[in-house]
Design an enzyme around this catalytic site. Structure first.
Site, PDB file in Angstrom:
ATOM      1  N   PHE A 144       0.862  -1.181   0.000  1.00  0.00           N
ATOM      2  CA  PHE A 144       0.000   0.000   0.000  1.00  0.00           C
ATOM      3  C   PHE A 144       0.892   1.223   0.000  1.00  0.00           C
ATOM      4  O   PHE A 144       1.590   1.507   0.980  1.00  0.00           O
ATOM      5  CB  PHE A 144      -0.937   0.057   1.200  1.00  0.00           C
ATOM      6  CG  PHE A 144      -1.853   1.247   1.136  1.00  0.00           C
ATOM      7  CD1 PHE A 144      -2.993   1.202   0.360  1.00  0.00           C
ATOM      8  CD2 PHE A 144      -1.545   2.423   1.801  1.00  0.00           C
ATOM      9  CE1 PHE A 144      -3.824   2.316   0.253  1.00  0.00           C
ATOM     10  CE2 PHE A 144      -2.362   3.540   1.702  1.00  0.00           C
ATOM     11  CZ  PHE A 144      -3.506   3.482   0.928  1.00  0.00           C
ATOM     12  N   ASP A 229       9.446   2.859   1.773  1.00  0.00           N
ATOM     13  CA  ASP A 229       8.260   3.653   2.093  1.00  0.00           C
ATOM     14  C   ASP A 229       8.057   3.575   3.606  1.00  0.00           C
ATOM     15  O   ASP A 229       7.513   2.613   4.127  1.00  0.00           O
ATOM     16  CB  ASP A 229       7.052   3.092   1.343  1.00  0.00           C
ATOM     17  CG  ASP A 229       5.770   3.861   1.644  1.00  0.00           C
ATOM     18  OD1 ASP A 229       5.738   4.614   2.636  1.00  0.00           O
ATOM     19  OD2 ASP A 229       4.784   3.682   0.907  1.00  0.00           O
ATOM     20  N   LYS A 258       2.927  11.520   6.626  1.00  0.00           N
ATOM     21  CA  LYS A 258       2.088  11.365   7.811  1.00  0.00           C
ATOM     22  C   LYS A 258       2.648  12.074   9.043  1.00  0.00           C
ATOM     23  O   LYS A 258       2.416  13.255   9.224  1.00  0.00           O
ATOM     24  CB  LYS A 258       1.814   9.882   8.078  1.00  0.00           C
ATOM     25  CG  LYS A 258       0.976   9.236   6.963  1.00  0.00           C
ATOM     26  CD  LYS A 258       0.412   7.912   7.373  1.00  0.00           C
ATOM     27  CE  LYS A 258      -0.319   7.225   6.227  1.00  0.00           C
ATOM     28  NZ  LYS A 258      -1.521   7.953   5.766  1.00  0.00           N
TER      29      LYS A 258
END
Length: 404
Positions: A144, A229, A258
């Site tokens: 993801f 990531d 984030k």
């Protein structure tokens, strides 16, 4: 327009006027502090999602808010058409945290992943010498990395992919956790391997010990870039600054987002050395808001919070407690527990109920969590959560399981 007066009105109007790209739990939040949030009726909930790690440092972190307030009164946006007085400090602080030469700032995590893809392809053509338009990047099953059309094109989640083709070519999907699968997929046109050190959306899947080390060695041997990531796993969540640190691995490109925005503004970036990021030149990539003064001020505050090691230590210590307590529920409605630091994926016995049903039961008991992939729920509280509150949350999960 009449302002909604209760949760039911807020939800009804939200569903009527907002696209249904999310299926939220039926709670309407109004305020928050630390690890706790309060809804429009005044009920308090322990936040065990933390904005998918966006709120690692808690709701309303005083240092982050102070930096944002001070910057709001001075300068919020210039675009990168001009220099501003916060960019150099932010770029230096973040690059040093990552042990890299430079950064390229963006806003959202998906933008940062897209940036890393562009950089890897450009590097492949200019540095490695791959023939034009032939570059390929190896990615993992169950990944993801966001929801842009390019990214969902190499997703293996039917919900993410379905109905959004045709997709961008140039990606090879292999089994997560197998360095040998990566080796078999490499050819003369491979420019990078893109992976999550821990797969978050897939259910907090932790790869076998030694996997990241093997992939790092393989990429170095084959002359290709390793892109990590760390949007969800990085910046303290797993008990180290980066999840890659657990194996002493330094990727060629970090992808961050984030928590970099401190729960205040969207901030993302890629960090790499000059021989990698130096392939990007004026006009080839950019963002009006990327690296804006407000984002830089917040990002500087976040890096300062991480420099002390306090939050990493809290994630290690409280993570040990979390996993110990969750382990006690295995065989009592829980099938397996995975994760690292203050991050756990919990597989619920499907005979009891779905992940959504368990999350709704937790909500009724004052705990907010999120389900994924049917019977799995994730716990990822802010790193400021207390030991007592963390234990209380696991007790509520035990109660919820008994209800089923």
């Amino acid at each position: 327009m009449n302002t909604p007066s209760n949760a039911e009105d807020f939800i009804r109007l939200s569903e009527a006027r907002g696209a249904h790209n999310y299926h939220p739990l039926p709670v309407v939040l109004r305020s928050a502090e630390g690890a706790w949030v309060t809804d429009v009726a005044g009920r308090r909930f322990l936040d065990c999602l933390a904005g998918y790690s966006s709120l690692n440092f808690g709701h309303g972190n005083p240092a982050v808010l102070a930096a944002a307030r001070e910057q709001l009164d001075r300068l919020t946006l210039t675009s990168r058409a001009f220099f501003h007085d916060r960019f150099a400090e932010f770029a230096t602080a973040l690059a040093d945290l990552c042990r890299k030469d430079m950064i390229l700032p963006m806003n959202t995590g998906a933008e940062a992943v897209e940036t890393a893809i562009k950089v890897a392809r450009k590097w492949g053509y200019e540095v490695k010498g791959v023939a034009p338009d032939r570059a390929n990047i190896i990615v993992m099953e169950d990944n993801f990395h966001g929801r842009t059309t390019t990214i969902v094109g190499f997703s293996t989640d039917p919900d993410a992919r379905g109905g959004f083709g045709p997709f961008t070519p140039g990606f090879r999907i292999v089994k997560y956790g197998s360095a040998e699968a990566i080796r078999e997929a490499i050819d003369e046109n491979t420019v990078a391997v893109l992976l999550e050190p821990i797969q978050g959306e897939a259910g907090v899947l932790v790869p076998p010990d030694g996997y990241l080390t093997s992939v790092r060695e393989l990429c170095s041997e084959q002359g290709i870039l390793l892109i990590a990531d760390e949007i969800q796993s990085g910046l303290g969540r797993t008990g180290d600054t980066f999840a890659c640190d657990h194996e002493g691995v330094v990727p060629d490109i970090y992808v961050l987002g984030k928590a970099l925005g401190g729960g205040v503004v969207p901030v993302s970036a890629v960090a790499a050395d000059a021989d990698v990021l130096g392939v990007i030149r004026p006009g080839q990539h950019g963002s009006t808001f990327g690296g804006n003064p407000l984002a830089c001020a917040v990002g500087i505050a976040v890096v300062e919070l991480l420099r002390t090691g306090e939050y990493q230590a809290r994630a290690r210590e409280l993570g040990a407690l979390l996993h110990e307590r969750l382990g006690e529920l295995v065989g009592r409605g829980v099938v397996t527990v995975r994760g690292r630091g203050l991050w756990a994926g919990i597989d619920i016995d499907p005979a009891l109920g779905t992940g959504r049903e368990i999350c709704e039961a937790l909500m009724r008991r004052g705990v907010l969590a999120k389900d994924t992939h049917g019977s799995t729920i994730r716990l990822a509280p802010p790193l400021v959560v207390s030991r007592d509150d963390l234990s209380w949350a696991v007790d509520r999960l035990s109660e919820a399981l008994k209800e089923f």
